[in-house]
Design an enzyme around this catalytic site. Structure first.
Site, PDB file in Angstrom:
ATOM      1  CB  ALA A 168      -0.917  -0.001   1.222  1.00 43.08           C
ATOM      2  CG  ASP A 169       2.735   5.018  -1.490  1.00 43.22           C
ATOM      3  OD1 ASP A 169       3.620   4.925  -0.618  1.00 43.22           O
ATOM      4  OD2 ASP A 169       2.588   6.022  -2.206  1.00 43.22           O
ATOM      5  CB  THR A 170      -1.260   7.043   1.939  1.00 44.75           C
ATOM      6  OG1 THR A 170      -1.937   5.846   2.318  1.00 44.75           O
ATOM      7  CG2 THR A 170      -2.207   8.217   2.118  1.00 44.75           C
TER       8      THR A 170
ATOM      9  N   GLY B   7      -3.455   3.740  -2.410  1.00 47.92           N
ATOM     10  CA  GLY B   7      -3.438   2.667  -3.386  1.00 47.92           C
ATOM     11  C   GLY B   7      -3.051   1.383  -2.686  1.00 47.92           C
TER      12      GLY B   7
END
Length: 115
Positions: free
Chosen positions: A42-44, A82
């Site tokens: 995940a990434d923000t 994401g």
């Protein structure tokens, strides 16, 4: 960068596509070393406009305060998370994202410092 993943934003890259790309890269790197596992990456990303570079992690307290002040002045920004699932030996990949609109009211100086 997580596990050596290059998190560099590419000029002109839409922040949503950037976030999805980084989330997938993180998941694939871990999955390569854990072929029998289901891996979630995940990434923000915080962003103001699609044609502008997303905000990066602040480098100092002063930088963080400047970023917060900018977000307050703009009044509205977007946050995209994401995520990517890589499914074990088959290597099946699923990538998705969620974007939320965030609005700030004008905080007091004390609230800004506390945050």
């Amino acid at each position: 960068a997580a596990h050596g993943v290059d998190e560099t934003w590419h000029t002109g890259e839409h922040p949503v596509l950037y976030t999805r790309r980084v989330a997938e890269a993180k998941a694939r790197v871990v999955a390569a070393d854990h072929r029998d596992a289901v891996v979630l990456g995940a990434d923000t990303t915080v962003w103001i406009h699609p044609a502008r570079e997303p905000l990066q992690k602040p480098e100092s307290r002063a930088h963080a305060e400047a970023m917060l002040r900018e977000l307050v002045v703009k009044g509205r920004h977007l946050v995209t998370t994401g995520f990517c699932v890589v499914n074990g030996p088959a290597g099946t990949v699923f990538v998705e994202h969620v974007t939320s609109e965030v609005c700030f009211s004008a905080p007091s100086e004390a609230e800004l410092q506390a945050y």
